[in-house]
Design an enzyme around this catalytic site. Structure first.
Site, PDB file in Angstrom:
ATOM      1  N   ASP A 216       9.914 -10.242  -0.502  1.00 24.36           N
ATOM      2  CA  ASP A 216       9.184  -9.953  -1.771  1.00 24.36           C
ATOM      3  C   ASP A 216      10.894 -10.242  -3.062  1.00 24.36           C
ATOM      4  O   ASP A 216      10.939  -9.475  -2.553  1.00 24.36           O
ATOM      5  CB  ASP A 216       8.190  -9.666  -2.370  1.00 24.36           C
ATOM      6  CG  ASP A 216       7.924  -9.763  -3.868  1.00 24.36           C
ATOM      7  OD1 ASP A 216       7.045 -11.214  -3.897  1.00 24.36           O
ATOM      8  OD2 ASP A 216       8.379  -9.537  -4.497  1.00 24.36           O
ATOM      9  N   GLU A 308       7.695 -16.123   0.023  1.00 29.12           N
ATOM     10  CA  GLU A 308       6.827 -17.473  -0.660  1.00 29.12           C
ATOM     11  C   GLU A 308       7.919 -18.104  -0.976  1.00 29.12           C
ATOM     12  O   GLU A 308       8.672 -18.481  -1.459  1.00 29.12           O
ATOM     13  CB  GLU A 308       6.595 -16.165  -2.390  1.00 29.12           C
ATOM     14  CG  GLU A 308       5.210 -15.699  -2.215  1.00 29.12           C
ATOM     15  CD  GLU A 308       5.573 -15.005  -3.461  1.00 29.12           C
ATOM     16  OE1 GLU A 308       4.030 -15.109  -4.554  1.00 29.12           O
ATOM     17  OE2 GLU A 308       6.747 -14.018  -3.530  1.00 29.12           O
ATOM     18  N   ASP A 390       5.762  -5.527  -5.985  1.00 31.00           N
ATOM     19  CA  ASP A 390       6.283  -5.677  -4.930  1.00 31.00           C
ATOM     20  C   ASP A 390       6.025  -5.338  -3.723  1.00 31.00           C
ATOM     21  O   ASP A 390       6.519  -6.425  -2.618  1.00 31.00           O
ATOM     22  CB  ASP A 390       7.861  -5.703  -5.355  1.00 31.00           C
ATOM     23  CG  ASP A 390       8.293  -6.445  -6.907  1.00 31.00           C
ATOM     24  OD1 ASP A 390       7.968  -7.064  -7.061  1.00 31.00           O
ATOM     25  OD2 ASP A 390       8.760  -5.586  -7.111  1.00 31.00           O
TER      26      ASP A 390
END
Ligand code: ZN
Length: 462
Positions: A216, A308, A390
């Site tokens: 992340d 992501e 996170d």
């Protein structure tokens, strides 16, 4: 595994070599601008003739936009346009004409819809002041000297490198690399040579081929790994800001160039400008170094890396965040992970842009409707999980890899995934090999309220 990769070395050039390099870069610019003038003149002439109703066959003949055609036109005209042409390498002119041919192709592809991404504008003239001096050599004597301290380029001869060329020289000596071209350019007040090299890389496997890691990325911490590692954000730009401001202020107080009055910049202005360029280049170097170390570490250890699909271009439009996001280098992180996982025999999975990695509970899977950015810990109302925000997102990303492996179809989307309705027609889109068909909700599905496409929906729909 055969790949194309670049090896870049800083150069220590002598004053006469620098003059020669600047002359070559200038020659590239002259050829580019001359050819662009020709192309524009022919285009305007044809448009004017058409407006008079002249049939297409009788129009002024069109000029070719490919590199060979432009080179042919330049060779026919160079004696008049640039009588000094024998003084520089023909590769210099080729550099400028190649840039123009690519620019024209990109523009016409973009206009006809053959190119992804934002619309490309028509090529513009290169300016002596603003253009980065650069010249590319594709033929002739391009070598790395066995002493690993010098490189040989056509017309320029032996150039001393600031650093050892060991990494490339070893490959060349072992026969596992072949130099395709060499580009010399000046950036950050220093000359660099970049070799474009075809490399035979040995097949490698990550240290833990079965391990999965979710990464992340963020501004607070550059990267939070689902396995527990945290990479702090070094914030190089923030740290350099004081010095950058000071130098910029000093420069503004010194006598700079003024084209309206013909004022030449003072030596003191020039030296401050060099200092400022160096300071900016240092920030970029530090950032690049840190990112490379991080991505190499991740890609060499884990078999599967999940990240992501961040809309970096969109986030850069937020003017309160842009500087911090650009400083962190999200886009570069993703780019490096992409090729480094491939080199190391791992794989990179990119979660759908609309996958709720932050809002989802990594323990029970409940998706929160709302999660404000200020909530730094994730508190699940369902199962009572309390976890760093996170870390929770990273664990969700890692869990995605297991779902991909079991379901067989993945949330892996091509770049530029978009939930918004397109203004018109189909837009070409780059897709990574081996990814599943992208399910794109049309206007009707949007109306039905399917704004958030998550993995569950995707598995049901296809
Ligand atoms: Zn929960």
């Amino acid at each position: 595994m055969r790949t194309i990769q670049a090896y870049r070395f800083a150069l220590d050039v002598t004053p006469s070599q620098e003059r020669m390099l600047l002359a070559s870069a200038g020659a590239a610019r002259v050829a580019h601008n001359w050819a662009l003038t020709r192309v524009k003149a022919v285009m305007n002439q044809r448009a004017a003739e058409r407006s008079y109703g002249i049939p297409d066959v009788e129009l002024t003949s069109a000029i070719g936009w490919t590199l060979p055609a432009l080179r042919k036109a330049w060779n026919a005209a160079k004696a008049d346009v640039a009588p000094w042409w024998p003084q520089v390498s023909k590769e210099a002119f080729n550099t400028g004409l190649d840039a123009l041919a690519r620019g024209l192709k990109n523009w016409s592809d973009s206009r006809t819809g053959g190119r992804a991404g934002r619309p490309v504008g028509f090529p513009r003239f290169k300016s002596r002041r603003r253009t980065t001096p650069s010249v590319r050599f594709t033929t002739g004597a391009i070598r790395v000297e066995p002493d690993r301290k010098h490189v040989i380029l056509p017309r320029l001869g032996r150039l001393k490198t600031h650093e050892s060329t060991r990494k490339l020289a070893r490959r060349l000596e072992a026969g596992s690399a072949r130099i395709l071209s060499a580009t010399v350019r000046k950036c950050g007040g220093r000359w660099h040579v970049a070799f474009c090299v075809e490399v035979d890389r040995v097949e490698r496997t990550p240290a833990r081929p079965q391990a999965v890691v979710g990464v992340d990325v963020g501004v607070r911490c550059l990267a939070v790994l689902s396995t527990g590692g945290v990479e702090p954000n070094p914030r190089h730009l923030d740290h350099a800001m004081r010095r950058l401001r000071k130098l910029a202020r000093r420069m503004s107080r010194r006598v700079g160039p003024d084209r309206s009055s013909g004022q030449r910049p003072s030596n003191r202005w020039e030296s401050t400008r060099l200092q400022l360029m160096r300071a900016n280049a240092r920030v970029a170097n530090l950032r690049r170094d840190g990112l490379h170390k991080l991505t190499t570490r991740i890609a060499s250890e884990y078999g599967t890396v999940v990240v992501e699909d961040l809309n970096v271009a969109g986030m850069l439009r937020n003017r309160r965040l842009a500087r911090h996001i650009a400083d962190a280098g999200f886009g570069e992180l993703r780019r490096q992970l992409e090729y480094k996982t491939a080199w190391n025999g791992g794989r990179l999975l990119v979660a759908d842009r609309w996958y709720p990695s932050s809002k989802r509970c990594s323990a029970c899977g409940t998706v929160k409707a709302k999660l404000s950015l200020s909530e730094r810990t994730y508190n699940c109302t369902c199962c009572g999980l309390e976890l760093d925000r996170d870390r929770n997102a990273a664990r969700n990303l890692a869990a995605l890899a297991r779902e991909v492996d079991t379901a067989g179809s993945g949330p892996v989307a091509g770049r530029g995934a978009d939930c918004k309705t397109r203004p018109s027609g189909q837009v070409a889109e780059k897709r990574q090999p081996g990814t599943t068909e992208l399910v794109r909700p049309g206007p009707s599905r949007r109306k039905a309220g399917l704004h958030e496409r998550n993995l569950m929906q995707r598995n049901v729909s296809g």
